[in-house]
Design a protein around this motif. Structure first.
Motif, PDB file in Angstrom:
ATOM      1  N   LEU A   5       0.834  -1.193   0.000  1.00 23.01           N
ATOM      2  CA  LEU A   5       0.000   0.000   0.000  1.00 23.01           C
ATOM      3  C   LEU A   5       0.877   1.254   0.000  1.00 23.01           C
ATOM      4  O   LEU A   5       0.629   2.197  -0.761  1.00 23.01           O
ATOM      5  N   SER A   6       1.924   1.263   0.808  1.00 25.70           N
ATOM      6  CA  SER A   6       2.832   2.424   0.846  1.00 25.70           C
ATOM      7  C   SER A   6       3.530   2.616  -0.496  1.00 25.70           C
ATOM      8  O   SER A   6       3.667   3.747  -0.982  1.00 25.70           O
ATOM      9  N   THR A   7       3.965   1.528  -1.091  1.00 24.82           N
ATOM     10  CA  THR A   7       4.623   1.609  -2.398  1.00 24.82           C
ATOM     11  C   THR A   7       3.666   2.158  -3.452  1.00 24.82           C
ATOM     12  O   THR A   7       4.035   3.012  -4.259  1.00 24.82           O
ATOM     13  N   THR A   8       2.432   1.695  -3.429  1.00 23.26           N
ATOM     14  CA  THR A   8       1.433   2.160  -4.392  1.00 23.26           C
ATOM     15  C   THR A   8       1.134   3.637  -4.187  1.00 23.26           C
ATOM     16  O   THR A   8       1.118   4.420  -5.152  1.00 23.26           O
ATOM     17  N   LYS A  77      -7.022  -1.419  -6.581  1.00 21.99           N
ATOM     18  CA  LYS A  77      -8.116  -2.013  -5.794  1.00 21.99           C
ATOM     19  C   LYS A  77      -7.750  -2.011  -4.321  1.00 21.99           C
ATOM     20  O   LYS A  77      -8.592  -1.713  -3.470  1.00 21.99           O
ATOM     21  N   ALA A  78      -6.488  -2.296  -4.008  1.00 24.63           N
ATOM     22  CA  ALA A  78      -6.044  -2.288  -2.608  1.00 24.63           C
ATOM     23  C   ALA A  78      -6.167  -0.886  -2.013  1.00 24.63           C
ATOM     24  O   ALA A  78      -6.591  -0.724  -0.861  1.00 24.63           O
ATOM     25  N   VAL A  79      -5.835   0.139  -2.794  1.00 27.09           N
ATOM     26  CA  VAL A  79      -5.978   1.523  -2.319  1.00 27.09           C
ATOM     27  C   VAL A  79      -7.453   1.842  -2.111  1.00 27.09           C
ATOM     28  O   VAL A  79      -7.844   2.424  -1.100  1.00 27.09           O
ATOM     29  N   SER A  80      -8.288   1.446  -3.056  1.00 24.08           N
ATOM     30  CA  SER A  80      -9.723   1.686  -2.947  1.00 24.08           C
ATOM     31  C   SER A  80     -10.307   1.000  -1.710  1.00 24.08           C
ATOM     32  O   SER A  80     -11.103   1.594  -0.978  1.00 24.08           O
ATOM     33  N   ASP A  81      -9.894  -0.238  -1.472  1.00 23.36           N
ATOM     34  CA  ASP A  81     -10.371  -0.962  -0.293  1.00 23.36           C
ATOM     35  C   ASP A  81      -9.955  -0.249   0.990  1.00 23.36           C
ATOM     36  O   ASP A  81     -10.735  -0.134   1.935  1.00 23.36           O
ATOM     37  N   TRP A  82      -8.721   0.243   1.029  1.00 21.52           N
ATOM     38  CA  TRP A  82      -8.220   0.951   2.203  1.00 21.52           C
ATOM     39  C   TRP A  82      -9.017   2.243   2.413  1.00 21.52           C
ATOM     40  O   TRP A  82      -9.369   2.591   3.538  1.00 21.52           O
ATOM     41  N   LEU A  83      -9.327   2.935   1.324  1.00 23.72           N
ATOM     42  CA  LEU A  83     -10.073   4.189   1.419  1.00 23.72           C
ATOM     43  C   LEU A  83     -11.536   3.974   1.795  1.00 23.72           C
ATOM     44  O   LEU A  83     -12.173   4.888   2.309  1.00 23.72           O
ATOM     45  N   ASP A  84     -12.070   2.784   1.548  1.00 23.95           N
ATOM     46  CA  ASP A  84     -13.471   2.512   1.867  1.00 23.95           C
ATOM     47  C   ASP A  84     -13.795   2.765   3.330  1.00 23.95           C
ATOM     48  O   ASP A  84     -14.873   3.277   3.648  1.00 23.95           O
ATOM     49  N   ASP A  85     -12.885   2.430   4.239  1.00 26.35           N
ATOM     50  CA  ASP A  85     -13.127   2.694   5.661  1.00 26.35           C
ATOM     51  C   ASP A  85     -13.314   4.182   5.901  1.00 26.35           C
ATOM     52  O   ASP A  85     -14.187   4.596   6.665  1.00 26.35           O
ATOM     53  N   TYR A  86     -12.512   4.990   5.255  1.00 23.40           N
ATOM     54  CA  TYR A  86     -12.612   6.439   5.422  1.00 23.40           C
ATOM     55  C   TYR A  86     -13.846   6.988   4.716  1.00 23.40           C
ATOM     56  O   TYR A  86     -14.483   7.922   5.193  1.00 23.40           O
ATOM     57  N   ARG A  87     -14.199   6.389   3.603  1.00 22.04           N
ATOM     58  CA  ARG A  87     -15.413   6.786   2.892  1.00 22.04           C
ATOM     59  C   ARG A  87     -16.633   6.538   3.780  1.00 22.04           C
ATOM     60  O   ARG A  87     -17.519   7.388   3.893  1.00 22.04           O
ATOM     61  N   ARG A  88     -16.647   5.388   4.438  1.00 17.25           N
ATOM     62  CA  ARG A  88     -17.756   5.079   5.351  1.00 17.25           C
ATOM     63  C   ARG A  88     -17.774   6.060   6.522  1.00 17.25           C
ATOM     64  O   ARG A  88     -18.837   6.511   6.949  1.00 17.25           O
ATOM     65  N   PHE A  89     -16.603   6.423   7.050  1.00 18.90           N
ATOM     66  CA  PHE A  89     -16.516   7.402   8.132  1.00 18.90           C
ATOM     67  C   PHE A  89     -17.141   8.729   7.700  1.00 18.90           C
ATOM     68  O   PHE A  89     -17.951   9.312   8.417  1.00 18.90           O
TER      69      PHE A  89
END
Length: 110
Positions: A5-8, A77-89
């Motif tokens: 995730l950091s590399t991306t 997709k991994a970035v999108s999945d990680w952002l989903d938690d913040y999107r829900r917040f």
């Protein structure tokens, strides 16, 4: 060793690399084609491509002399999945704000 995730995210931090990915979203392209919109050398574009390739965001094919670059979606997709938690917040926060605003008294026009 950095996590994927950091590399991306590091690869996505550069606007030129994001532009290259946007172009590749429309289809495969050569280095020359990817360099067209930028005022930089092919060597500079190749450096950006190496960063994207190291992050797993692109792959390069081999078709005789033509080495097309291809967008790889898994890291995005991994970035999108990680952002989903913040999107829900933010969705919850905005819903709570909307509910709060509904409870506020409205000023009557005079």
């Amino acid at each position: 060793m950095p996590d994927l995730l950091s590399t991306t995210l590091s690869a996505l931090a550069d606007p030129t690399r994001r532009g290259i990915l946007a172009r590749l979203a429309t289809g495969d392209a050569t280095v020359t084609e990817l360099a067209e919109p930028y005022a930089m050398s092919l060597a500079a574009v190749s450096k950006h491509l190496r960063v994207l390739e190291s992050a797993g965001l692109i792959s390069r094919g081999r078709e005789a002399q033509w080495r097309p670059c291809h967008l790889e979606g898994a890291p995005l997709k991994a970035v999108s999945d990680w952002l989903d938690d913040y999107r829900r917040f933010w969705d919850r926060s905005l819903d709570q704000l909307a509910d709060y605003l509904k409870t506020m008294p409205r000023d009557e026009p005079t």
